[in-house]
Design an enzyme around this catalytic site. Structure first.
Site, PDB file in Angstrom:
ATOM      1  N   LYS A  51       0.812  -1.214   0.000  1.00 56.72           N
ATOM      2  CA  LYS A  51       0.000   0.000   0.000  1.00 56.72           C
ATOM      3  C   LYS A  51       0.846   1.264   0.000  1.00 56.72           C
ATOM      4  O   LYS A  51       0.470   2.258  -0.631  1.00 56.72           O
ATOM      5  CB  LYS A  51      -0.974   0.015   1.180  1.00 56.72           C
ATOM      6  CG  LYS A  51      -0.345   0.112   2.555  1.00 56.72           C
ATOM      7  CD  LYS A  51      -1.413   0.079   3.627  1.00 56.72           C
ATOM      8  CE  LYS A  51      -0.814   0.142   5.019  1.00 56.72           C
ATOM      9  NZ  LYS A  51      -0.092   1.386   5.275  1.00 56.72           N
ATOM     10  N   THR A  52       1.985   1.256   0.692  1.00 62.91           N
ATOM     11  CA  THR A  52       2.829   2.450   0.696  1.00 62.91           C
ATOM     12  C   THR A  52       3.340   2.747  -0.707  1.00 62.91           C
ATOM     13  O   THR A  52       3.410   3.907  -1.139  1.00 62.91           O
ATOM     14  CB  THR A  52       4.010   2.282   1.665  1.00 62.91           C
ATOM     15  OG1 THR A  52       3.513   1.991   2.975  1.00 62.91           O
ATOM     16  CG2 THR A  52       4.845   3.556   1.730  1.00 62.91           C
ATOM     17  N   ASP A 235      -3.497   7.573   4.952  1.00 67.85           N
ATOM     18  CA  ASP A 235      -3.111   6.173   5.091  1.00 67.85           C
ATOM     19  C   ASP A 235      -3.570   5.663   6.453  1.00 67.85           C
ATOM     20  O   ASP A 235      -3.806   6.453   7.380  1.00 67.85           O
ATOM     21  CB  ASP A 235      -1.583   6.069   4.954  1.00 67.85           C
ATOM     22  CG  ASP A 235      -1.125   4.633   4.775  1.00 67.85           C
ATOM     23  OD1 ASP A 235      -1.965   3.764   4.478  1.00 67.85           O
ATOM     24  OD2 ASP A 235       0.085   4.378   4.947  1.00 67.85           O
ATOM     25  N   GLU A 236      -3.680   4.358   6.597  1.00 70.02           N
ATOM     26  CA  GLU A 236      -4.127   3.727   7.858  1.00 70.02           C
ATOM     27  C   GLU A 236      -5.446   4.346   8.344  1.00 70.02           C
ATOM     28  O   GLU A 236      -5.621   4.654   9.526  1.00 70.02           O
ATOM     29  CB  GLU A 236      -3.044   3.862   8.948  1.00 70.02           C
ATOM     30  CG  GLU A 236      -1.697   3.286   8.582  1.00 70.02           C
ATOM     31  CD  GLU A 236      -1.666   1.762   8.541  1.00 70.02           C
ATOM     32  OE1 GLU A 236      -2.725   1.151   8.761  1.00 70.02           O
ATOM     33  OE2 GLU A 236      -0.593   1.197   8.289  1.00 70.02           O
ATOM     34  N   GLN A 266      -7.324  -4.619  10.375  1.00 75.11           N
ATOM     35  CA  GLN A 266      -6.149  -4.229  11.156  1.00 75.11           C
ATOM     36  C   GLN A 266      -6.438  -3.034  12.062  1.00 75.11           C
ATOM     37  O   GLN A 266      -5.524  -2.322  12.472  1.00 75.11           O
ATOM     38  CB  GLN A 266      -4.981  -3.919  10.219  1.00 75.11           C
ATOM     39  CG  GLN A 266      -4.542  -5.124   9.397  1.00 75.11           C
ATOM     40  CD  GLN A 266      -3.343  -4.831   8.530  1.00 75.11           C
ATOM     41  OE1 GLN A 266      -2.224  -4.658   9.008  1.00 75.11           O
ATOM     42  NE2 GLN A 266      -3.555  -4.783   7.222  1.00 75.11           N
ATOM     43  N   ARG A 619       2.660 -10.134  10.500  1.00 76.32           N
ATOM     44  CA  ARG A 619       3.990  -9.505  10.489  1.00 76.32           C
ATOM     45  C   ARG A 619       5.043 -10.519  10.049  1.00 76.32           C
ATOM     46  O   ARG A 619       6.166 -10.146   9.701  1.00 76.32           O
ATOM     47  CB  ARG A 619       4.386  -8.994  11.882  1.00 76.32           C
ATOM     48  CG  ARG A 619       3.482  -7.963  12.555  1.00 76.32           C
ATOM     49  CD  ARG A 619       3.147  -6.798  11.689  1.00 76.32           C
ATOM     50  NE  ARG A 619       1.865  -7.007  11.010  1.00 76.32           N
ATOM     51  CZ  ARG A 619       1.427  -6.245  10.027  1.00 76.32           C
ATOM     52  NH1 ARG A 619       2.160  -5.255   9.576  1.00 76.32           N
ATOM     53  NH2 ARG A 619       0.250  -6.480   9.464  1.00 76.32           N
TER      54      ARG A 619
END
Length: 732
Positions: A51-52, A235-236, A266, A619
């Protein structure tokens, strides 16, 4: 500050030729998101889905295609580390281009307030930003001043109340319309806010609330920012609270080009105000957005991804997506059943040493846990096993005493009204200013509504103070007067002048506890950081440097590449990745936490606990090890534990060494005959326990030191007991 380096407009603000093919290497969904221009956009991004890369390539595409000039773009994320990474990636794609705002919500708001806060009338642009430690120190003073007991109403506890109130109620003031606790909160809150205003200071929550207040009350200013930013990206987004949601609506109100990126699966910060509805209701809130799902995971092996996906599908508050990977299935998940917390920590240490022998680096391994108390056993056993480790979120650089002392001086130079900074450093080095002298000075200052520094510089105030304190206060006021000019200097120049004038040797000697060499090394590191800040931010000066420091978060303390195992809570693990991950403590009332266990299945608290485990599992890149203990000590009490219900939501074929939970009949069928693992015990036997009394065995599980029995006691319910400790007596 994290937006520095992509600050004011430059000659190249109108755009630049792309340094790379912006769609090269992107999959179809990623390309679709990058090429979107007009109107709202919702990017549902699974873990490890790039996504980044999508967000940064979209920024670059807007500039290089001529759709936007750099200063018309605002990109917001949640940690300094994430903002730094995003900024660096954009700079690589658009070398030499300046003008974009790439920052956290807090840094963005601090930047706006440095320009606009004086329109509110109570603060100047030189306001201090109080971190959690500063806030708690002020609250300790306020609680005492209100004649309440600081042992009953602890500053940290009251600080959490205040933060929660601000994030949910905004600028509304609490009313004393309930019991004693509500009365204390209302009185302390009012006094705290008044003192913050007097100190020309804002806490982290105020940074957002004051900008929201400006936007709500000054529509002209709001429109100036909303019209400037033609493209807003967050973002997030699943981690935004209601205040951040309102700020986002304001900033995107003029052009309507809002793109948000996130994953409801998340969302793990409800305890600090994050509202999952912000992303779940995006379609209703912002019209008919384009929705792009990033479902290809580039991080985890097949088995890890399948296990995490199976777990999270048990949640109802989510937006469906099909996670997939082109990686091999890899190793099965490893489940370790342990006797107690020390046995668990020993086994994790043993596994780490084995994986290191296989070629994995220590820096590529991490241990996650639900609660901080679990850290002790892990640290102890890792130390005994001589496994180097580092704790993320422990005492970080800016929390060290010598650094906080120096920063306190610099804060007071910048904002002479900062009484918290004054109290911290008035005796650095020691000047004989005791509690009595400081109390007398405080009363004089309060009566005249001046700051403590102004009072210390007043001959009239010093007439009422005796002994060494009088001389010490005058000396300190003289030092600060001599440093006034540093306010307009670069950060490194201001720090050098402070060190030159503050009796450095006397201060170091008084701090000397056998760690002087380390303390001096820390001071040198601060000098290096100040010089580097000046190099990267020539216009930032001392004010920008202090702001940069104030906005550092705990997660930003994680140093990649350091050859040690990382220990951290599951909350701190968000945004990180490791080849090897251990998740310890998968037990009922721990993960899921006891606060959520009482809820019916599908309860919001239980779903957030499931999301927390999902974040931890995703992770991991290659190896994922889960563990639980049959017994665990907490608050000085050792109690039997039950394996987490979440383990039964992961397909058994994906876990090595896992026996799924079974009905009582199945257990009877398997364990009817006596086994050497269980001595003379059988399922159905009536037994006596020294503490719980008489009961009956419902199941026998495990082997060796992990052999255990589930016993039903009429007065205490079901208890899972480790046989080597339980000392069960069979009743005839």
């Amino acid at each position: 500050m994290e937006f520095q380096g992509m600050g004011g407009a430059s000659a190249q603000d109108s755009g630049a030729a792309p340094a790379v093919d912006l769609l090269a290497g992107l999959n179809e969904a990623q390309s679709e998101a990058v090429l979107h221009v007009e109107g709202p956009l919702l990017i549902l991004a699974g873990p490890g889905s790039g996504k980044t890369r999508v967000v940064t390539h979209r920024i670059a595409n807007l500039v290089t295609s001529g759709q936007a000039r750099p200063h018309e773009i605002l990109a917001i994320t949640f940690t300094n580390k994430a903002a730094k990474e995003m900024r660096e990636r954009v700079e690589r794609l658009l070398p030499g281009v300046r003008g974009m705002w790439v920052s956290t919500f807090h840094a963005m708001c601090a930047r706006i307030l440095r320009q606009e806060i004086e329109c509110l009338g109570d603060w100047t642009r030189d306001f201090s930003i109080y971190d959690t430690s500063d806030r708690n120190q002020l609250l300790k003073t306020v609680i005492k001043a209100c004649n309440y007991d600081v042992t009953q109403y602890r500053p940290a506890m009251v600080g959490s109340w205040i933060s929660e109130w601000k994030n949910t109620r905004g600028k509304e003031r609490p009313q004393a319309d309930g019991g004693m606790e509500e009365e204390v909160f209302a009185v302390v809150y009012a006094r705290y806010q008044d003192t913050m205003r007097t100190n020309n200071a804002l806490d982290f929550d105020d940074l957002l609330l004051k900008v929201l207040e400006i936007f709500d009350s000054k529509p002209g200013l709001r429109d100036a920012y909303a019209s400037r930013f033609r493209f807003v990206m967050v973002d997030e987004y699943q981690d935004t609270n209601r205040v951040q949601y309102q700020l986002t609506k304001h900033l995107s109100s003029f052009h309507g080009n809002l793109a948000v990126c996130g994953d409801p699966d998340q969302s793990i910060y409800a305890w600090r105000g994050a509202d999952i509805r912000n992303i779940l209701d995006f379609e209703q809130d912002f019209g008919s957005p384009k929705i792009v799902k990033l479902e290809m995971n580039y991080r985890s092996s097949g088995h890890i991804l399948k296990a995490a996906d199976a777990l999270i599908r048990n949640n109802s508050q989510r937006k469906g997506k099909e996670l997939k990977t082109d990686k091999e299935d890899g190793a099965l998940l490893n489940l370790m059943e342990c006797g107690d917390e020390n046995d668990e920590a020993r086994e994790i240490a043993r596994q780490i040493k084995g994986l290191r022998a296989e070629g994995y680096s220590l820096s590529g391994m991490a241990i996650f846990y639900r609660a901080n108390f679990m850290q002790r056993a892990l640290e102890s056993q890792l130390s005994l096993a001589k496994v180097p480790y580092s704790v993320v979120g422990g005492v970080e650089f800016y929390a060290r005493r010598e650094i906080r002392d120096l920063i306190g001086h610099l804060k007071l130079i910048m904002n002479p009204a900062d009484d918290i900074a004054f109290r911290r450093i008035v005796n650095v080095p020691k000047r004989g200013v005791g509690d009595k002298g400081l109390e007398t000075l405080s009363m004089w200052a309060a009566d005249r509504r001046v700051s403590l520094l102004q009072a210390a510089a007043s001959e009239e105030a010093l007439l009422s103070i005796r002994g060494r304190a009088k001389k010490g206060l005058a000396s300190f006021a003289g030092l600060m007067e001599s440093l006034e000019s540093c306010k307009e200097k670069a950060a490194s120049a201001a720090l050098e002048e402070l060190l030159l004038n503050m009796e450095f040797e006397a201060w170091m000697a008084q701090l000397d506890d056998g760690n002087r060499e380390d303390r001096e090394a820390n001071v040198e590191e601060l000098r290096t950081h100040a010089k580097e800040y000046d190099r990267l931010n020539p216009e930032g000066m001392l004010r920008g440097f202090l702001e940069d420091i104030s906005l550092v978060s705990e997660v930003d303390g994680h140093e990649e590449g350091v050859e040690s195992v990382s220990l951290m809570t599951l909350h701190a693990a968000k945004g990180l990745e490791f080849p090897v991950v251990f998740v310890a403590g998968l037990e009922e009332e721990l993960l899921p936490h006891a606060r959520s266990v009482g809820e019916a299945d599908g309860g919001e608290g239980l779903e957030e606990e499931r999301r927390l485990l999902y974040v931890g599992m995703t992770r991991a890149q290659e190896r994922l090890c889960l563990s639980f203990a049959a017994y665990r000590m907490h608050f000085g009490q050792t109690s039997a534990r039950m394996p987490s219900r979440f383990l039964n939501e992961i397909p058994a074929e994906l876990i090595e060494g896992f026996e799924p939970d079974q009905d009582a009949e199945d257990v009877l069928g398997v364990y009817e005959a006596p086994s050497s693992e269980y001595g003379n015990l059988r399922v159905g036997d009536r037994v006596r326990h020294d503490h719980f009394g008489n009961g009956s065995i419902e199941r026998l599980l495990g082997s060796g030191i992990n052999a255990r029995a589930t016993v039903h006691f009429p007065r205490h319910g079901n208890k899972e007991l480790l046989l080597q400790y339980a000392n069960l007596e069979v009743l005839s």
